[in-house]
Structures are given as C-alpha cells and as structure tokens.
Write an enzyme that holds these catalytic residues in place. Sequence first.
Site, PDB file in Angstrom:
ATOM      1  N   ASP A  11       0.834  -1.201   0.000  1.00 56.11           N
ATOM      2  CA  ASP A  11       0.000   0.000   0.000  1.00 56.11           C
ATOM      3  C   ASP A  11       0.877   1.263   0.000  1.00 56.11           C
ATOM      4  O   ASP A  11       1.977   1.258  -0.555  1.00 56.11           O
ATOM      5  CB  ASP A  11      -0.981  -0.054   1.175  1.00 56.11           C
ATOM      6  CG  ASP A  11      -0.260  -0.264   2.513  1.00 56.11           C
ATOM      7  OD1 ASP A  11       0.884   0.219   2.661  1.00 56.11           O
ATOM      8  OD2 ASP A  11      -0.831  -0.928   3.397  1.00 56.11           O
ATOM      9  N   SER A  12       0.397   2.328   0.625  1.00 56.27           N
ATOM     10  CA  SER A  12       1.126   3.600   0.552  1.00 56.27           C
ATOM     11  C   SER A  12       2.524   3.518   1.177  1.00 56.27           C
ATOM     12  O   SER A  12       3.427   4.240   0.766  1.00 56.27           O
ATOM     13  CB  SER A  12       0.330   4.708   1.237  1.00 56.27           C
ATOM     14  OG  SER A  12       0.001   4.334   2.554  1.00 56.27           O
TER      15      SER A  12
END
Lengths: 245, 245
Positions: A11-12
């Site tokens: 993810d981020s």
Amino acid sequence: MAKAKFVLFGDSITQQSFLPAGGWGAALADRYARKADIILRGLSGYNSRWALFLLDRIFPTAALNPPVLVTVFFGANDAALPDRKSKAQHVPLSEYKENLQRIVSHLKGLSPSTRVVLITPPPIDVRGRQAYARYLRRATYGDSAEELPERTNEAAGEYAQACKAAAKEAEVPIIDLYSIFQQNPNWQELYLCDGLHLTAEGNTVVFEELVKILNSIGLAEENLPLDFPLYSDVDPLDPEKICRP
Amino acid sequence: MAKAKFVLFGDSITQQSFLPAGGWGAALADRYARKADIILRGLSGYNSRWALFLLDRIFPTAALNPPVLVTVFFGANDAALPDRKSKAQHVPLSEYKENLQRIVSHLKGLSPSTRVVLITPPPIDVRGRQAYARYLRRATYGDSAEELPERTNEAAGEYAQACKAAAKEAEVPIIDLYSIFQQNPNWQELYLCDGLHLTAEGNTVVFEELVKILNSIGLAEENLPLDFPLYSDVDPLDPEKICRP
C-alpha cells in the site's frame, strides 16, 4: 536486460518507499545496484482484497522473467475500522488472513525460485494520526473539529497477528514491524510521521530487517552476480569481452 | 506488468543515483510511482566505449516493452587524462562524441516513442578530488603523497562541449550539467562530494533539470496514466472492476 527482479507490492507505505528521506525501497535499489531491479508496485490506500484482484495483472503466471523476491506489505488499510471514515478500505480480519495466503500462494507459483517476504502493518499512534488529521483539516477547511480515529493500535495489532499466522502457515519469512517498532519506547515519534506512515528512521528499520531476511534466504547482495565486470576488471586490450556472456 | 519504463544509463553518477541522501534516480522513482518503472543501468567507472559494447545486451532491439525514456550520462571517465592513473578509462574526445551519437541512434531505433536525454559530465574540482585521494591513501596506506590529478575541469569541459554537439546533431535534449553547476560560485562544495560525484544538492539539480525536460517532451508526470485507479475511486460495490483494463 533480464536481471533478478525484486517487486515491492503493498500500500502507501510501499508506494512511498522511494521518498528522498531514506526510503526503504530506494535503499534496496542502491544496495542491489547492478544485481537486481527493484520494481515498485505500491498502491496507496489499497487493501489485501483489492490486491488480490490485481494479482494476475501485476504478477502474470508464465511470465518470462518472474520475480526472485516479492515483499507483500498490506494490512494498514484492511485494519481501518468498519464504522469510521475509512470504512471503504476495511477488510474483515479472517478475510485479510485468507487474502494474504492466496497472494503468497499465487506468488510462490510464479517460479520455484520466487521468494516471498510478508511485512505486518506498523503500529498506529492514534494521537499522531489525529494531530495530522487536525493539521489537514485546518489547512484545507480552516476547521479543526475532532473526528473519531479511523484506525487504532489494537486493531493494527490483530491484523499483524493474522499476518504472522499467515506467514507461519505459508512458511515464508516475515518482518513483524508491529512488534519491532514498539520495542523502542519512542516509536510514535521516531518511526511514524503521521501516526501511520514511516519516518526516515522507520524506513531504515524496514530496510535493515529486509536485508537480514535476504541474507538468510540466499539473496545476500554479495552473493548475487554483477551484471557486467567491475571497471577495474575490464581488459584494456580486449574491452569488448565485457559484452560476451 | 508492462508499464512505461525509464532507463538510467551511465557511469557511477548514475549507479549512485539511489543513494539515501536524495539520489536523482530515487527522486524520479518517487515522482513517477505508479506511472513508470525506473530501471537503473549505472556502471561505475565505465566510459562511452564500453557502454557501446553493451548496447545490444542492455537495450536489445525488438524488445517487448522498449523504454519510453533513456538518460545517457557518460563522459566523466572518458575525460580521465590519458597519461595519468585512470588512463584505462580514457576515451579520445572525437571517439567520445561518435560513441554518444551511436548510442543515441541505437536507442532511438528501439521504438518511435523512445526519448533520449543526454547529460554532460559534471565539472571537476581538482582540489576536492585531491583531498579525497589523500583521504583514501591515508585511510588505506597511511600515506599522503600527492599524485598528479587524473582529471581536470578543462578536460571535463571539452567533453561536455562534445556532448552538447552530439545532442544538437542528434536533436535530443541535454542537461548541460557542466555549465549549470558552475553558475553557482560555490559549486565545488555545494554540488560535488569528492570533486566528481554529486552531493544531495547536486542530485537535486539533476532531478529538477530532468523533470523540466520530461515536462517539455510529453512525459510530464501528471500526464502519464496511473497503473490502477486511485483508492478513493474504487467502487465499493464492485471493487473487482479495478482489474479490468
């Protein structure tokens, strides 16, 4: 141009791993320069359910040059609380674990030499998270009304446990970032910049833990072949030799 | 997994472009996350002659996913003086220019959409270079005897001129790093860490100049497509849509 390929899937926290201030992905690319290509597949805001949908697109089976390493780093969004603002990202705990198992199984099927490393979500510092939200609201709306936290450290801990269980069952190594960070009494400020994402120091921990694992699974940097000879080994009388495999 | 591919092809200044302190390659990977893969092909110590030998290996014609961008950053080693310690790396000025032209011609032939950006060698700070050599000799041999410099700023300037001429003839954009750095009166300490390689500030200049060129040749980050939807655009009622092209 076929070189060992390391794919960072997550993810981020993965997407941001090349940030100028010492990102763990950039550090890996630097360490493995001329030995492996570091391919970034970080998808900000994504959870393990959406990751699963993308598996065949990102990691097609029977690809010519399958990755030698894939890091799988989901959970921070799955653990968003189901009754708060980030609820669209929430994935139930049992599904999260199952998704990870399916992701690992798919990746292991890419080639006998594909190694997978799981990374647990980091701990959550609710106060840091709220301070950041306050800052954003002030900057955006001139408003600083409090909202209920969309993540808690307890929930992150449950997802980290599920991630560990999935790694154990799938027999793949894991970086238990949730526990490792919290071994330092100042983990909130030292490792997290907004209660969730990583500072330069937090990035360094991920990098160093990953290197330890790579050293233990036959992917130590010093054991991988160089792409081409060192410049000091180029024969000045027959430099063209460098291009013969 | 086919995504726009940017290849950074050059010598040590390229190889080191993912160093933790703000490397220009890492900054590019961060900026173009989810839009382009940044592939590092930096070969410490290499010159344009050796680069030419490797062209078919690194950039095979008729490859499935040819690069959209290649940065070509050689010359610092070509410009090593032919009668000093680094003479094995020296390439005569006229051959250097011709090598660059052949490299650019090969790269442009990879696909009609492959764009090439040349980068001149940086200026040389002989005093910084000698201080570094002294430091190394002391650290390695306990010896601080002076040696004649293996590079000069004048020689680097001639190679930078040849690089500019090659770019002009091939009609490709160029970063004239040699001139840009020297516009700052403190260029020696500000941009160079050892009289030749780049500081964090020097890396930032390369990154910013490259972004300006990318913006001008249709490769602005904001104009390239995202790999998959933003998480906030994922339809909670039909998230699987994200994997349909």
